[in-house]
Scaffold this active site. Structure first.
Site, PDB file in Angstrom:
ATOM      1  N   TRP A  12       0.831  -1.212   0.000  1.00 53.00           N
ATOM      2  CA  TRP A  12       0.000   0.000   0.000  1.00 53.00           C
ATOM      3  C   TRP A  12       0.862   1.257   0.000  1.00 53.00           C
ATOM      4  O   TRP A  12       0.547   2.233  -0.699  1.00 53.00           O
ATOM      5  CB  TRP A  12      -0.967   0.004   1.193  1.00 53.00           C
ATOM      6  CG  TRP A  12      -1.974  -1.103   1.112  1.00 53.00           C
ATOM      7  CD1 TRP A  12      -2.108  -2.154   1.964  1.00 53.00           C
ATOM      8  CD2 TRP A  12      -2.980  -1.295   0.092  1.00 53.00           C
ATOM      9  NE1 TRP A  12      -3.134  -2.976   1.551  1.00 53.00           N
ATOM     10  CE2 TRP A  12      -3.673  -2.489   0.409  1.00 53.00           C
ATOM     11  CE3 TRP A  12      -3.343  -0.592  -1.055  1.00 53.00           C
ATOM     12  CZ2 TRP A  12      -4.726  -2.978  -0.376  1.00 53.00           C
ATOM     13  CZ3 TRP A  12      -4.392  -1.072  -1.831  1.00 53.00           C
ATOM     14  CH2 TRP A  12      -5.068  -2.245  -1.490  1.00 53.00           C
TER      15      TRP A  12
ATOM     16  N   ASP B  81      -1.385   6.727   6.326  1.00 58.86           N
ATOM     17  CA  ASP B  81      -2.456   5.812   5.955  1.00 58.86           C
ATOM     18  C   ASP B  81      -2.619   4.850   7.138  1.00 58.86           C
ATOM     19  O   ASP B  81      -1.743   4.041   7.405  1.00 58.86           O
ATOM     20  CB  ASP B  81      -2.037   5.057   4.682  1.00 58.86           C
ATOM     21  CG  ASP B  81      -3.031   3.976   4.272  1.00 58.86           C
ATOM     22  OD1 ASP B  81      -4.040   3.776   4.978  1.00 58.86           O
ATOM     23  OD2 ASP B  81      -2.786   3.331   3.232  1.00 58.86           O
TER      24      ASP B  81
ATOM     25  N   LYS C 239     -11.807  -1.816   7.505  1.00 62.29           N
ATOM     26  CA  LYS C 239     -10.982  -2.742   8.280  1.00 62.29           C
ATOM     27  C   LYS C 239     -11.287  -2.676   9.768  1.00 62.29           C
ATOM     28  O   LYS C 239     -11.449  -3.700  10.395  1.00 62.29           O
ATOM     29  CB  LYS C 239      -9.508  -2.493   7.998  1.00 62.29           C
ATOM     30  CG  LYS C 239      -9.100  -3.219   6.718  1.00 62.29           C
ATOM     31  CD  LYS C 239      -8.205  -2.476   5.820  1.00 62.29           C
ATOM     32  CE  LYS C 239      -8.162  -3.152   4.453  1.00 62.29           C
ATOM     33  NZ  LYS C 239      -7.455  -2.344   3.479  1.00 62.29           N
TER      34      LYS C 239
HETATM   35  C1  LIG Z   1      -6.987  -1.861   2.432  1.00 62.65           C
HETATM   36  C2  LIG Z   1      -5.953  -0.829   2.436  1.00 62.65           C
HETATM   37  C3  LIG Z   1      -5.912   0.182   1.465  1.00 62.65           C
HETATM   38  C4  LIG Z   1      -6.873   0.238   0.324  1.00 62.65           C
HETATM   39  O1  LIG Z   1      -8.086   0.702   0.745  1.00 62.65           O
HETATM   40  P1  LIG Z   1      -9.294   1.007  -0.264  1.00 62.65           P
HETATM   41  O2  LIG Z   1     -10.305   1.592   0.659  1.00 62.65           O
HETATM   42  O3  LIG Z   1      -9.698  -0.288  -0.874  1.00 62.65           O
HETATM   43  O4  LIG Z   1      -8.805   1.966  -1.276  1.00 62.65           O
HETATM   44  C5  LIG Z   1      -4.931   1.143   1.580  1.00 62.65           C
HETATM   45  N1  LIG Z   1      -4.049   1.137   2.589  1.00 62.65           N
HETATM   46  C6  LIG Z   1      -4.056   0.174   3.534  1.00 62.65           C
HETATM   47  C7  LIG Z   1      -3.051   0.215   4.624  1.00 62.65           C
HETATM   48  C8  LIG Z   1      -5.002  -0.824   3.483  1.00 62.65           C
HETATM   49  O5  LIG Z   1      -5.013  -1.786   4.424  1.00 62.65           O
END
Ligand SMILES: *Cc1c(COP(=O)(O)O)cnc(C)c1O
Length: 362
Positions: A102, A173, A197
């Protein structure tokens, strides 16, 4: 209904009580005669929902008035592009740490926008098994901002310390570890997270941004992609993902009832310790990351040195026994148990029992 423990990486397990509450309220929301799905985002009933969701998040994370709390769309993936669109400064580099899939995707988006990248950490040489002490990383004092991915959902590493960026805005993030542990929001200029998540369903992206930083945005950025637009309208510039926000409200109510993030963190630590100990002491399973950097949310492991046949068997037999979502991400293979806030301690305990049994039979 038989008990199923859901170890999916995302969308992922939500508190059972939240699902039941949503079910109970669905057909007739608080006596109005129809569901919250059918309510206007400008109506009083929804206003109460979005304000409560924001207030809960502010309380849980200790967010000051210097920050806006926004409910946006497009996922964390949209933030990979929206952050640079808003925060890049002509002539300045962007600091970025590559700690896995990511983080890497965020860097790709920076490159699309022709950002000059100050690569402050490159985990690819170690196959992303480690992060190390990020507080020791050298940051170019001239960087426009620094971007990190706090928890690496796919590889299973998590920052134990954060980079010391001083006055340089730090952007994180936190999609897969938001509200799983106590974090000092004041260290960050911007935090974003897809809700699916640890907070709610897919379709909502939480953005916590220091308001003064949002003013940086160049005039050429479209209205919908400017943080200032959503700050001014309190996430109601256009129709927000109302049902997702409603679920976040219920999940954060649940978190407060659990005693807040510090209390939840304790349980998360106990769950992770139990599972990692079971892996380390098995002589059968093997953790894939450096012990010091292991994620408390996404536990990645293999059987032996990566016995794919046996791993397939493990996933299938686990599923039959009521433990779903244990297959590793397709990019890395192996096994992964995502043990987010809503995974009960008992779920991990039962999984550990199953793993011991599987190891002894195989
Ligand atoms: C799942 C995830 C993403 C992607 O998220 P989306 O909402 O599908 O764009 C980005 N960064 C991390 C750390 C993730 O776990």
């Amino acid at each position: 209904m038989s008990t199923v423990y859901n170890f999916n990486a995302g969308p992922a397990v939500l508190p059972r009580s939240v699902i039941l509450k949503a079910q109970e309220e669905l057909a007739d929301y608080k006596g109005c005669g129809y569901s919250i799905l059918e309510e206007s985002h400008r109506a009083k009933a929804f206003e109460e929902v979005i304000q409560a969701a924001e207030a809960n998040i502010r309380q849980l994370m200790g967010i000051s008035d210097d920050y806006a709390v926004l409910f946006l769309q497009g996922g964390a993936s949209m933030q990979f592009a929206q952050v640079p669109m808003n925060l890049m400064v002509p002539g300045k580099k962007v600091g970025a740490a590559d700690t896995g899939e990511w983080a890497h995707k965020a860097i790709k988006e920076l490159k699309i926008q022709n950002a000059d990248i100050d690569l402050i950490y490159d985990g690819s040489a170690n196959h992303y098994k480690t992060i190390g002490d990020a507080s020791q990383w050298k940051i170019d004092p001239n960087d426009a901002y620094v971007h990190i991915c706090a928890n690496n959902t796919i590889y299973g590493t998590e920052y134990q310390t954060f980079p010391e960026t001083g006055d340089i805005p730090l952007v994180a993030d936190m999609s897969s570890d938001i509200m799983s542990r106590v974090v000092d929001v004041n260290k960050f200029a911007l935090i974003y997270a897809g809700a699916q998540k640890n907070m709610g369903p897919s379709g909502v992206t939480l953005v916590i941004i220091r308001k003064d930083l949002a003013e940086r945005c160049p005039a050429t950025v479209p209205t919908m992609l400017r943080y200032t637009t959503h700050i001014e309208k309190q996430s109601l510039f256009n129709t927000p993902p109302t049902f997702g926000i409603y679920i976040i409200r219920l999940v954060t109510d649940w978190m407060l009832a659990k005693g807040g993030i510090a209390a939840i963190q304790k349980v998360n630590e106990a769950k992770a310790e139990l599972l990692y100990n079971a892996i380390d002491n098995s002589g059968f399973f093997r953790g894939t990351c450096d012990k010091a950097d292991r994620s408390k949310m996404n536990v990645t492991f293999r059987i032996g040195d990566g016995d794919e046949e046996l791993e397939k068997k493990f996933v299938a037999e686990a599923k039959a026994a009521g433990f779903v979502g244990l297959k590793g991400h397709r990019a890395v293979g192996g096994l992964r148990a995502s043990i987010y806030n809503a995974m009960p301690f008992d779920g991990v305990m039962e999984l550990v029992k199953f793993m011991k049994d599987f190891a002894s039979k195989n």
